[in-house]
Design an enzyme around this catalytic site. Sequence first.
Site, PDB file in Angstrom:
ATOM      1  N   ASP A  13       0.855  -1.187   0.000  1.00  0.00           N
ATOM      2  CA  ASP A  13       0.000   0.000   0.000  1.00  0.00           C
ATOM      3  C   ASP A  13       0.889   1.234   0.000  1.00  0.00           C
ATOM      4  O   ASP A  13       1.954   1.246   0.631  1.00  0.00           O
ATOM      5  CB  ASP A  13      -0.903   0.015   1.232  1.00  0.00           C
ATOM      6  CG  ASP A  13      -1.970  -1.064   1.194  1.00  0.00           C
ATOM      7  OD1 ASP A  13      -2.299  -1.520   0.089  1.00  0.00           O
ATOM      8  OD2 ASP A  13      -2.455  -1.453   2.268  1.00  0.00           O
ATOM      9  N   ASP A  57      -7.154  -1.667  -4.238  1.00  0.00           N
ATOM     10  CA  ASP A  57      -8.184  -1.346  -3.244  1.00  0.00           C
ATOM     11  C   ASP A  57      -9.192  -0.358  -3.808  1.00  0.00           C
ATOM     12  O   ASP A  57     -10.411  -0.516  -3.637  1.00  0.00           O
ATOM     13  CB  ASP A  57      -7.546  -0.756  -1.987  1.00  0.00           C
ATOM     14  CG  ASP A  57      -6.653  -1.746  -1.268  1.00  0.00           C
ATOM     15  OD1 ASP A  57      -6.870  -2.959  -1.406  1.00  0.00           O
ATOM     16  OD2 ASP A  57      -5.734  -1.297  -0.560  1.00  0.00           O
TER      17      ASP A  57
END
Length: 216
Positions: free
Chosen positions: A138, A152
């Site tokens: 991330d 995501d």
Amino acid sequence: MQTEGRASLNDASTADRRRRRQLGLFAAVAIVVLAVDIVTKIIAMSQLTDREPIRLAGGLLTLVLVRNSGAAFGLAEGYTIILSLVALAVVVVVLRLSRTLRSTPWAIALGLLLGGAFGNLSDRIFREPGFLRGHVVDFLALPNWPVFNVADASICAAAALIIVLAMRGRRWDGTVEESGRAKTDADNPDASARQAHEPPPTPGVAADGPALRKAE
């Protein structure tokens, strides 16, 4: 009779071309999402490792590298293998649904979902600490929002679109649920041809359940 036969063949050919276009759109969306997710993660790993967070647009977007063992936005940490199996199940379900895909909006939604699921699943499979236990990369952060990645964002966009389509009664097979009689859009000749060969409804017998009409 020959005219009707030619019309039926033309209708079937048109429906088949439209289905191929929708499947092509579904595959293209999934491939683009997966490619963008993989490339941005590679760049993030090479440029953000051991660096302080980079603030862009006055702090509206922050680039910071995080290795996430949980679900999207850092949820459910410690359940990496379970989340990996869930992602595998999502991929299988989406691929099965694509076999009966007849809706352009659903092609986009399922493509977003498949690309996002594959993006994070590839991290679970190929990244450390091991198979199905890999930590997801991330690197995107918004104010007061957990760190996330392109996969995501794609999954969330797919979920929002699916909710809207479900609320409007639109199904992935191209039908639309209605409480009244079944209607057919003029731009769906395959449905019109099928209705032309169906026997008329029996007078006085009500249809069970909601009617379905073809829709793009």
